[in-house]
Design a protein around this motif. Structure first.
Motif, PDB file in Angstrom:
ATOM      1  N   ASN A   9       0.843  -1.187   0.000  1.00 24.25           N
ATOM      2  CA  ASN A   9       0.000   0.000   0.000  1.00 24.25           C
ATOM      3  C   ASN A   9       0.877   1.235   0.000  1.00 24.25           C
ATOM      4  OD1 ASN A   9      -1.935   1.934   0.282  1.00 24.25           O
ATOM      5  ND2 ASN A   9      -3.038   0.888   1.943  1.00 24.25           N
ATOM      6  N   THR A  10       0.932   1.927  -1.152  1.00 23.06           N
ATOM      7  CA  THR A  10       1.757   3.123  -1.223  1.00 23.06           C
ATOM      8  C   THR A  10       1.173   4.235  -0.367  1.00 23.06           C
ATOM      9  OG1 THR A  10       0.541   3.855  -3.165  1.00 23.06           O
ATOM     10  CG2 THR A  10       2.489   2.527  -3.552  1.00 23.06           C
ATOM     11  N   GLY A  11      -0.158   4.318  -0.291  1.00 26.48           N
ATOM     12  CA  GLY A  11      -0.795   5.197   0.666  1.00 26.48           C
ATOM     13  C   GLY A  11      -0.769   6.666   0.314  1.00 26.48           C
ATOM     14  N   LYS A  12       0.109   7.112  -0.568  1.00 27.51           N
ATOM     15  CA  LYS A  12       0.268   8.541  -0.815  1.00 27.51           C
ATOM     16  C   LYS A  12      -0.067   8.948  -2.241  1.00 27.51           C
ATOM     17  CE  LYS A  12       3.852   9.152   2.695  1.00 27.51           C
ATOM     18  NZ  LYS A  12       5.242   9.587   2.973  1.00 27.51           N
ATOM     19  N   ARG A  13       0.072   8.019  -3.192  1.00 29.35           N
ATOM     20  CA  ARG A  13      -0.132   8.372  -4.586  1.00 29.35           C
ATOM     21  C   ARG A  13      -1.236   7.517  -5.188  1.00 29.35           C
ATOM     22  NH1 ARG A  13       5.293   9.189  -7.898  1.00 29.35           N
ATOM     23  NH2 ARG A  13       3.681  10.030  -9.277  1.00 29.35           N
ATOM     24  N   PRO A  14      -2.408   8.097  -5.442  1.00 31.98           N
ATOM     25  CA  PRO A  14      -3.476   7.322  -6.080  1.00 31.98           C
ATOM     26  C   PRO A  14      -3.023   6.780  -7.431  1.00 31.98           C
ATOM     27  CG  PRO A  14      -4.311   9.407  -5.232  1.00 31.98           C
ATOM     28  CD  PRO A  14      -2.814   9.469  -5.134  1.00 31.98           C
ATOM     29  N   ASN A  15      -3.576   5.645  -7.804  1.00 32.42           N
ATOM     30  CA  ASN A  15      -3.241   5.019  -9.078  1.00 32.42           C
ATOM     31  C   ASN A  15      -4.101   5.673 -10.158  1.00 32.42           C
ATOM     32  OD1 ASN A  15      -2.850   3.351 -11.307  1.00 32.42           O
ATOM     33  ND2 ASN A  15      -2.668   1.503 -10.065  1.00 32.42           N
ATOM     34  N   GLU A  16      -3.548   6.703 -10.798  1.00 34.22           N
ATOM     35  CA  GLU A  16      -4.316   7.472 -11.775  1.00 34.22           C
ATOM     36  C   GLU A  16      -4.610   6.643 -13.030  1.00 34.22           C
ATOM     37  OE1 GLU A  16      -2.210  11.063 -12.518  1.00 34.22           O
ATOM     38  OE2 GLU A  16      -2.524  11.852 -10.480  1.00 34.22           O
ATOM     39  N   ARG A  17      -3.677   5.756 -13.418  1.00 33.03           N
ATOM     40  CA  ARG A  17      -3.910   4.937 -14.603  1.00 33.03           C
ATOM     41  C   ARG A  17      -5.086   3.994 -14.397  1.00 33.03           C
ATOM     42  NH1 ARG A  17       2.029   3.034 -16.889  1.00 33.03           N
ATOM     43  NH2 ARG A  17       2.893   5.119 -17.273  1.00 33.03           N
ATOM     44  N   LEU A  18      -5.070   3.284 -13.267  1.00 30.56           N
ATOM     45  CA  LEU A  18      -6.169   2.363 -12.984  1.00 30.56           C
ATOM     46  C   LEU A  18      -7.482   3.128 -12.855  1.00 30.56           C
ATOM     47  CD1 LEU A  18      -7.160  -0.484 -12.328  1.00 30.56           C
ATOM     48  CD2 LEU A  18      -6.547  -0.072  -9.930  1.00 30.56           C
ATOM     49  N   SER A  19      -7.441   4.286 -12.213  1.00 30.03           N
ATOM     50  CA  SER A  19      -8.656   5.086 -12.035  1.00 30.03           C
ATOM     51  C   SER A  19      -9.224   5.514 -13.382  1.00 30.03           C
ATOM     52  CB  SER A  19      -8.356   6.319 -11.180  1.00 30.03           C
ATOM     53  OG  SER A  19      -7.957   5.941  -9.875  1.00 30.03           O
ATOM     54  N   SER A  20      -8.341   5.874 -14.327  1.00 26.74           N
ATOM     55  CA  SER A  20      -8.806   6.310 -15.642  1.00 26.74           C
ATOM     56  C   SER A  20      -9.533   5.182 -16.369  1.00 26.74           C
ATOM     57  CB  SER A  20      -7.620   6.795 -16.469  1.00 26.74           C
ATOM     58  OG  SER A  20      -8.023   7.112 -17.789  1.00 26.74           O
ATOM     59  N   ASP A  60      -6.636   3.840  -4.760  1.00 27.82           N
ATOM     60  CA  ASP A  60      -5.859   4.763  -3.928  1.00 27.82           C
ATOM     61  C   ASP A  60      -4.354   4.511  -3.996  1.00 27.82           C
ATOM     62  OD1 ASP A  60      -8.119   6.088  -3.128  1.00 27.82           O
ATOM     63  OD2 ASP A  60      -8.344   4.997  -1.233  1.00 27.82           O
ATOM     64  N   GLY A  61      -3.954   3.403  -4.644  1.00 31.39           N
ATOM     65  CA  GLY A  61      -2.522   3.179  -4.830  1.00 31.39           C
ATOM     66  C   GLY A  61      -1.983   1.883  -4.281  1.00 31.39           C
ATOM     67  N   GLU A  62      -2.829   1.070  -3.630  1.00 31.29           N
ATOM     68  CA  GLU A  62      -2.354  -0.212  -3.143  1.00 31.29           C
ATOM     69  C   GLU A  62      -2.028  -1.123  -4.328  1.00 31.29           C
ATOM     70  OE1 GLU A  62      -4.124  -2.554   0.333  1.00 31.29           O
ATOM     71  OE2 GLU A  62      -4.933  -3.608  -1.411  1.00 31.29           O
ATOM     72  N   GLN A  63      -0.890  -1.819  -4.247  1.00 32.14           N
ATOM     73  CA  GLN A  63      -0.471  -2.761  -5.287  1.00 32.14           C
ATOM     74  C   GLN A  63      -0.929  -4.168  -4.892  1.00 32.14           C
ATOM     75  OE1 GLN A  63       1.187  -2.536  -8.268  1.00 32.14           O
ATOM     76  NE2 GLN A  63       1.183  -0.291  -8.213  1.00 32.14           N
ATOM     77  N   PRO A  64      -1.954  -4.715  -5.580  1.00 29.13           N
ATOM     78  CA  PRO A  64      -2.437  -6.054  -5.230  1.00 29.13           C
ATOM     79  C   PRO A  64      -1.450  -7.132  -5.640  1.00 29.13           C
ATOM     80  CG  PRO A  64      -3.544  -5.278  -7.190  1.00 29.13           C
ATOM     81  CD  PRO A  64      -2.710  -4.127  -6.699  1.00 29.13           C
ATOM     82  N   ARG A  65      -1.508  -8.244  -4.929  1.00 28.35           N
ATOM     83  CA  ARG A  65      -0.669  -9.388  -5.275  1.00 28.35           C
ATOM     84  C   ARG A  65      -1.305 -10.188  -6.404  1.00 28.35           C
ATOM     85  NH1 ARG A  65      -0.359  -9.911   0.594  1.00 28.35           N
ATOM     86  NH2 ARG A  65       1.671  -9.187   1.321  1.00 28.35           N
ATOM     87  N   GLU A  66      -0.461 -11.018  -7.057  1.00 28.78           N
ATOM     88  CA  GLU A  66      -0.978 -11.939  -8.057  1.00 28.78           C
ATOM     89  C   GLU A  66      -1.992 -12.894  -7.408  1.00 28.78           C
ATOM     90  OE1 GLU A  66      -0.725 -11.849 -11.090  1.00 28.78           O
ATOM     91  OE2 GLU A  66       1.090 -10.716 -11.573  1.00 28.78           O
ATOM     92  N   PRO A  67      -3.047 -13.279  -8.126  1.00 27.20           N
ATOM     93  CA  PRO A  67      -3.277 -13.071  -9.562  1.00 27.20           C
ATOM     94  C   PRO A  67      -4.081 -11.831  -9.919  1.00 27.20           C
ATOM     95  CG  PRO A  67      -4.905 -14.593  -8.759  1.00 27.20           C
ATOM     96  CD  PRO A  67      -4.040 -14.236  -7.561  1.00 27.20           C
ATOM     97  N   ILE A  68      -4.310 -10.935  -8.950  1.00 27.99           N
ATOM     98  CA  ILE A  68      -5.186  -9.795  -9.207  1.00 27.99           C
ATOM     99  C   ILE A  68      -4.740  -8.948 -10.398  1.00 27.99           C
ATOM    100  CG2 ILE A  68      -6.148  -7.675  -8.226  1.00 27.99           C
ATOM    101  CD1 ILE A  68      -7.359 -10.172  -7.067  1.00 27.99           C
TER     102      ILE A  68
END
Length: 489
Positions: A9-20, A60-68
């Protein structure tokens, strides 16, 4: 651990690509969570239980584990009809060995046999629906095209290795009649695919491919080894084509890549060009016409001195499809003319033809060229001019396929294509009649490609002509008779 794919969980930088991509999809967080869970169950990952709060954390920026990450890549790719890589979603992928990920593989005989054996075994044993667990992702752009360009590069040290071979010819347990039987079985599988679609016998083809890789690990005379590699290449291409037909796109691409490697070992450049044309067709389907054109040009260059006129005509027709989807009408029309002229030469020359190109009949030529004009019409904003160009050529294709009991899937696809032409010409009644005929065939063949195109065509008719009685009736009929995708086997 709650088993829902939690990760860093990066916690500070939303994932703008995924959000788009998420916003463009039109899905709610709950719908995306349900689709992830459903796909995870299909993959056998029953520990995953995603909910709306987990989706929010990914945004919000959390990096899920595989296989997500791979599940999300598949879902968004299917949603938008083009390759949406894990990296495009702002996600990180786990490290994987070359045997199960990517397309940049060693161009050498023993490695090709090993990878074919491992991949076919995994397909047979690990994934009920052909997804091979969570190990695959589609390649596109330079990551796909550049490794394929090495198809024509001589294998380093191959010439130096030949003198070290034993003086006496090596003998395996495979007799000439058995080898001929393997070759004829491949022809039979190809006929089944044309008649019944990719969903009925896909696993049988994969099983046969795995048996051939076992034979390739035994000592053989060079001529026998080359024939076995050719059989492996044809079976791998057919496994890829069937996987593509039932919607297993990453699996299809992997088989195509391995088929090209086997064709190189067989020394069969025309077969290699045919495999590249299948890869090109998949890229057009996935909305990557630039990649499709690169692959077709590579196929044309590699087989320019050895392919039959029929094979060259097929490659020109696929070149036209790529140009059409790129919105380049003059180049598309030129490629269509080249396909027609070269196909005419095929009848004059009467060259011996390999079985894999015999599908490219007059009906197929007309179907491909008509779809090129139809695609131009869509790219040009539903141009009536290009729709009018498509109509007589598509009508000819439908007529010819209607007289051919061996290519029912192609008949259905061209009926659907003709229906789309009538929709472009604002003729919904004619379109629904053709689509209804296609529905009858779709219920007999196991082809998710046919089903998807039919659903899309009927959806378009309902959106544009929802007040027409024939359209309403067909929509209800489709819902009742083709309610959901058939499961791949």
């Amino acid at each position: 651990m709650d088993g829902s794919g939690a990760g860093t969980n990066t916690g500070k930088r939303p994932n703008e690509r995924l959000s788009s991509w998420f916003v463009r999809s039109g899905w709610s967080k709950g719908e995306l969570a349900r689709q992830v869970n459903r796909r995870a169950r299909q993959l056998g990952a029953h520990h995953i239980s995603t909910d709306t709060s987990r989706v929010r954390r990914w945004l919000d920026g959390e990096q899920p584990r595989e296989p997500i990450p791979r599940i999300l890549s598949e879902l968004f790719s299917e949603r938008f009809g083009s390759v949406i890589a894990i990296e495009d979603l702002g996600l990180r992928t786990a490290h994987q060995s070359p045997s199960v990920s990517g397309v940049d593989l060693p161009w050498a005989g023993p490695q090709t046999v090993s990878l074919l054996s491992e991949f076919s075994r995994s397909d047979l044993m690990l994934a009920r629906r052909g997804f091979l667990g969570t190990s695959l992702a589609l390649a596109a752009g330079p990551a796909l095209v550049e490794p394929m360009q090495r198809w024509l590069v001589p294998t380093p040290g191959a010439e130096l290795a030949r003198p070290e071979a034993p003086a006496a010819p090596r003998r395996g347990r495979l007799s000439r009649p058995e080898l001929e039987l393997l070759e004829s079985t491949t022809v039979m599988f190809r006929q089944w695919d044309a008649q019944c679609g990719g969903g009925l016998r896909r696993k049988a083809v994969v099983g046969q491919l795995h048996e051939v890789t076992d034979l390739l690990q035994e000592p053989h005379a060079e001529a026998t080894s080359r024939r076995l590699f050719k059989v492996a290449a044809e079976l791998a291409e057919l496994a890829g084509w069937m996987s593509y037909d039932v919607g297993l796109q990453p699996t299809a691409q992997k088989y195509f890549v391995l088929a090209l490697h086997a064709a190189k070992e067989a020394g069969d450049k025309p077969l290699g060009s045919y495999i590249l044309s299948s890869m090109s067709r998949q890229m057009i389907h996935l909305g990557r016409p630039d990649d499709a054109l690169e692959l077709i040009h590579l196929a044309q260059y590699g087989s320019r001195d050895c392919a039959t006129a029929r094979t060259q005509a097929m490659l020109y027709a696929m070149e036209a499809r790529a140009y059409a989807n790129m919105g380049q009408p003059s180049k598309c029309k030129r490629a269509v003319r080249m396909a027609e002229d070269t196909f005419a030469d095929a009848g004059i020359d009467a060259e011996p033809e390999p079985d894999w190109i015999r599908f490219f009949s007059e009906a197929e030529l007309n179907g491909e060229n008509a779809h090129s004009y139809r695609d131009l019409a869509y790219v040009a904003g539903r141009s009536p001019t290009y729709a009018s160009l498509a109509e007589p050529v598509m009508r000819r294709a439908v007529h010819l396929f209607g007289q051919d009991d061996e290519h029912q899937r192609s008949y259905a696809l061209n009926l659907i294509g003709m229906a789309t032409v009538h929709l472009l010409k604002k003729e919904p009644e004619q379109a629904t009649g053709l689509a209804s005929e296609a529905l009858t065939i779709a219920r007999r063949v196991r082809s998710e490609r046919v089903n998807t195109r039919l659903r899309k065509t009927v959806d378009t008719a309902a959106r544009d002509f929802g007040d027409v009685a024939e359209v309403v009736h067909l929509t209800d009929k489709l819902t009742a008779q083709l309610p959901e995708a058939a499961e791949a086997v």
